[in-house]
Design a protein around this motif. Structure first.
Motif, PDB file in Angstrom:
ATOM      1  N   VAL A  53      39.691  24.270 -35.443  1.00  0.00           N
ATOM      2  CA  VAL A  53      41.031  24.641 -34.978  1.00  0.00           C
ATOM      3  C   VAL A  53      42.087  23.857 -35.738  1.00  0.00           C
ATOM      4  CG1 VAL A  53      42.607  24.522 -33.014  1.00  0.00           C
ATOM      5  CG2 VAL A  53      40.292  25.398 -32.691  1.00  0.00           C
ATOM      6  N   ALA A  78      37.830  28.503 -31.269  1.00  0.00           N
ATOM      7  CA  ALA A  78      38.526  28.471 -29.981  1.00  0.00           C
ATOM      8  C   ALA A  78      37.769  29.284 -28.935  1.00  0.00           C
ATOM      9  CB  ALA A  78      39.950  29.003 -30.146  1.00  0.00           C
ATOM     10  N   THR A  83      46.924  23.071 -28.377  1.00  0.00           N
ATOM     11  CA  THR A  83      45.903  24.118 -28.363  1.00  0.00           C
ATOM     12  C   THR A  83      44.693  23.702 -27.546  1.00  0.00           C
ATOM     13  OG1 THR A  83      46.589  24.931 -30.541  1.00  0.00           O
ATOM     14  CG2 THR A  83      44.386  25.525 -29.801  1.00  0.00           C
TER      15      THR A  83
END
Length: 813
Positions: free
Chosen positions: A443, A699, A785
């Protein structure tokens, strides 16, 4: 075999009983295997698999040792070809665009096509056979412009001439010069560069007709052509390199122009080291990222299998009690894992094949015929099978420790596995920690790539591509020479300047950050020895008309701009950039009025200094550049730079009227300057897409992993949580008790992934433009995130923990 079939049937029955579990595993593994198949297929097509030619392992490009110096002069090619004793043949080739038309057709039928100019022995060295007609050979050449022959590619023959076999012997025009069609290449042959699918091949001895100007056939300074050679049997690449370098030393003693000449071998297909070195580094780095995605998927599946094995503890204990062996149970679990892995691998391979078919038709840069055929072969299918089997064995064997530790009598009494305390890490905890670490790395890498893309879009180019329309043409395509093109270019500039909305207009023989480029070796004015070792610098060279600085919005730091008075009857002048001035003359103010000499002995006087910019690549360091007035250096290649205040479609219609009135036979393309930056921005865009996809997959895996751990933790502690609520625990206390372990693992894995990403910045540098994992924006994006992923993944288990009814739960228990 009977036992294997029994285990296989048993595994299918188990999967039918748990369709949700089976679907989760299949899709997870399909993502991991599919990503690896796609990346490996591209890696195989561009790097691992040689050209689709006979004995292609013996073919090598002959380059020079400095990075990116992959072209040679034609006289040096002849010397290498005739003096070596390690190659069975050496051929030369370069690229050529031409205006193609058929005799007797309308002038508007001229099309702009791109092909190869090659030495007469090109097809002989490559050992290719024609599909139709014949190829030309060295015996067809008898000096300059002596072999007006052309070989068509299969695609061009099929598309332009409807696969008409009567084309052999007919004449077609290239830049108004007649060429006789002698053959058609086989459908599988696309030349010696993997990224390009040419329309034709013509003999190199006819280059003067196609260039419309001077000839490079006798110029040792003009390094224009690529060389490809086939090694003799039992000759190694090192022996051939030593032989060529010995020849280079001999040439350097004879010809001053060859001072410093050397040779190295590179695998063909990617312009030697120019594209080969960065492409290989990029693809191997992306392949590593894809393997990390698969590893994260395997860690996720291993955690799921471990949880599934723990839930089946009572069933396994009963089977052990009635006489089943632990090895037999472990073999059944392994068969179940391999079965679901093969199904997942097959789904991933099918999806990857569909994506690869789309990629093979994709033309990323519309102005350049770049198209890479990525067709999976046996090695790709073998890798897919190997990855699927390895994945199945990996997450299938990890629960084996649980099988060997099960106490049958205790398990049947308790009905489930004994839970460990919070402070003791279980196998599932370690797997989830590794998975989150890998996902954080991927990520964060995607954020690094996105930031690199943003930097590339807002880099200081040294020119402003906004609000600029480009007309790309070459007067040589309509048969004009350099000298004949000049008055037409002046007329074109005058007429375009009258189009309403145009604020400035100019021409250049090439543009910064374009597909093509020209360099010039520079000497001090009093230098008589024009060998490369005596030069001061190597500069990017542009031939421009007056008004270029205004049209490009390149800032003039000192001196003056060009005028039309800077013509053939005036002293040779040049505008240089700041880096040129600093290296050659110490600073910009000292440069004005100074002189320098090029490799042909021409002396130029500096009349202006401009700001530095980007000329070949976005990643290049500050480099020297020089601009020469068009009136003193005629050139048919023309980029018309039109800056305007109105919409490009309105400008384009006016440009078409001007161009059709100038010469309707002249092929051209109209696009924005920003569109022309596609070639320079292509690596950054590919890196962003590649790492963005990897980050998205990571993710998704992180969400499933955290959700699975949180859900399992809540389900196994329902009774404990019910007792806590009955004793008066507050909702936040219940949530902390239920989710403390997953949150702890999320935090630990994220920190480990962050550290790993910083340590892996060297690998990222091969993928991303200006890779900086320490960028505050990247760090903030990663923290947000992972926080959002954690909240999203634990939301449902948290709601489930808060909705526990202790009375009902204890009554059910």
């Amino acid at each position: 075999m009977h036992a294997f079939l029994q285990d296989f049937r048993f595994s299918l029955r188990q999967l039918r009983k748990s369709p949700g579990f089976a679907l989760t595993v299949i899709l997870t593994l399909a993502l991991g295997v599919g990503a690896n198949v796609v990346v490996f297929s591209v890696l195989n097509a561009l790097v691992l698999r040689p050209l689709n030619l006979p004995h292609s392992d013996t073919l090598y490009n002959i380059s020079r040792r400095p990075f990116g110096w992959d072209t040679q002069s034609y006289p040096d090619y002849l010397d290498y070809r005739d003096r070596n004793n390690t190659f069975s043949g050496i051929a030369g080739y370069t690229f050529e665009d031409a205006g193609v038309s058929e005799p007797g057709t309308q002038q508007s039928s001229v099309t702009h096509n791109i092909g190869y100019t090659v030495s007469g022995n090109y097809f002989d060295v490559l050992e290719v056979q024609p599909e139709l007609g014949r190829f030309f050979h060295s015996v067809d050449e008898h000096g300059p412009n002596s072999a007006p022959l052309i070989v068509l590619s299969h695609a061009f023959w099929h598309g332009r001439f409807n696969s008409d076999s009567r084309i052999i012997g007919s004449v077609i025009n290239l830049d108004k010069h007649p060429f006789t069609v002698v053959g058609v290449a086989p459908e599988s042959f696309h030349g010696t560069e993997l990224f390009m699918q040419p329309d034709f091949w013509v003999p190199m001895v006819n280059e003067q007709q196609l260039e419309g100007g001077g000839s490079y056939l006798n110029d040792r300074h003009d390094h224009t052509i690529y060389l490809i050679g086939r090694l003799k049997p039992s000759i190694t690449a090192q022996q051939a390199t030593d032989n060529l370098n010995a020849i280079a030393k001999q040439l350097a003693r004879i010809y001053p122009e060859d001072d410093g000449l050397d040779a190295k071998l590179a695998k063909p297909g990617l312009l030697g080291s120019t594209l080969g070195t960065p492409t290989r580094a990029f693809l191997f780095a992306v392949m590593l990222m894809a393997l990390l995605v698969l590893l994260a998927a395997c860690a996720n599946l291993a955690s799921i299998f471990a949880a599934r094995t723990a839930d089946r503890t009572r069933e396994i204990a009963i089977r052990l009690a009635i006489g089943s062996g632990r090895r037999h149970i472990l073999r059944e679990l392994l068969a179940e894992a391999i079965t679901v892995a093969l199904i997942g691998g097959a789904v991933g391979l099918t999806a990857a094949n569909a994506l690869l078919r789309l990629m093979s038709q994709w033309q990323p840069i519309t102005t350049v015929p770049i198209r890479i055929a990525v067709n999976p072969d046996f090695s790709v299918y073998a890798v897919a099978l190997l990855l699927s089997l390895a994945s199945g064995v990996f997450f299938g064997l990890l629960p084996s420790r649980q099988i060997w530790k099960i106490d049958a009598s205790q398990a049947m009494k308790s009905g489930s596995s004994i839970l460990t305390g919070f402070h003791r890490l279980t196998l599932r905890d370690v797997l989830l920690l590794a998975q989150i670490c890998i996902c954080t790395l991927l990520v964060m890498s995607s954020f690094v790539a996105l930031r690199g893309m943003m930097r590339s879009l807002h880099a200081d180019f040294g020119f402003n591509p906004q609000n600029v329309t480009l007309v790309e043409t070459d007067f040589g395509l309509a048969g004009y020479t350099d000298a004949q093109a000049f008055p037409l270019q002046k007329r074109l500039l005058d007429q375009v300047a009258q189009i309403p909305g145009v604020t400035s207009v100019s021409t250049s023989n090439n543009i910064p950050l374009g597909v093509t480029g020209y360099d010039q070796v520079v000497f001090r004015p009093d230098t008589s020895d024009l060998r490369v070792s005596s030069s001061v610098l190597d500069a990017a060279r542009f031939t421009v008309s007056p008004g270029y600085l205004e049209a490009a919005q390149t800032h003039l730091l000192a001196g003056r701009n060009f005028t039309w008075h800077d013509d053939e009857n005036s002293p040779k002048v040049a505008i240089i950039n700041n880096t040129f001035a600093r290296i050659m003359f110490r600073n910009q103010s000292a440069a004005l009025g100074q002189r320098f000499k090029n490799s042909n002995g021409t002396v130029y006087q500096v009349v202006g200094v401009v700001e530095d910019g980007k000329y070949r690549f976005l990643t290049e360091d500050s480099r020297s550049a020089m601009f020469i007035p068009l009136a003193q250096d005629h050139n048919t290649a023309t980029f018309l730079i039109v800056r305007s205040q109105i919409l490009r479609p309105e400008i384009a219609s006016g440009l078409r009227r001007v161009l059709s009135g100038l010469d309707p036979r002249l092929p051209y393309t109209i696009h924005s300057w920003q569109d022309s930056l596609a070639f320079a921005l292509f690596p950054a865009r590919v890196a962003t897409v590649a790492l963005g996809v990897m980050g998205l997959l990571a993710a998704m895996l992180a969400i499933t992993g955290i959700f699975g751990m949180a859900s399992y933790s809540v389900s196994k502690r329902m009774k404990e949580l019910g007792i806590r609520i009955a004793l008066g625990a507050q909702p936040m206390q219940v949530m902390r008790a239920a989710l403390e372990r997953p949150v702890f693992l999320l935090l630990g894995g994220s920190i480990a992934g962050l550290v790993l990403c910083i340590l892996a910045s060297g690998v990222l540098a091969h993928i991303v433009y200006q890779a900086t994992p320490r960028d505050p924006v990247v760090l903030l994006g990663m923290v947000l995130t992972m926080t959002l992923l954690g909240v999203f993944a634990t939301w449902i288990p948290a709601r489930r923990a808060q909705s526990i009814d202790p009375a009902r739960l204890l009554r059910d228990e």
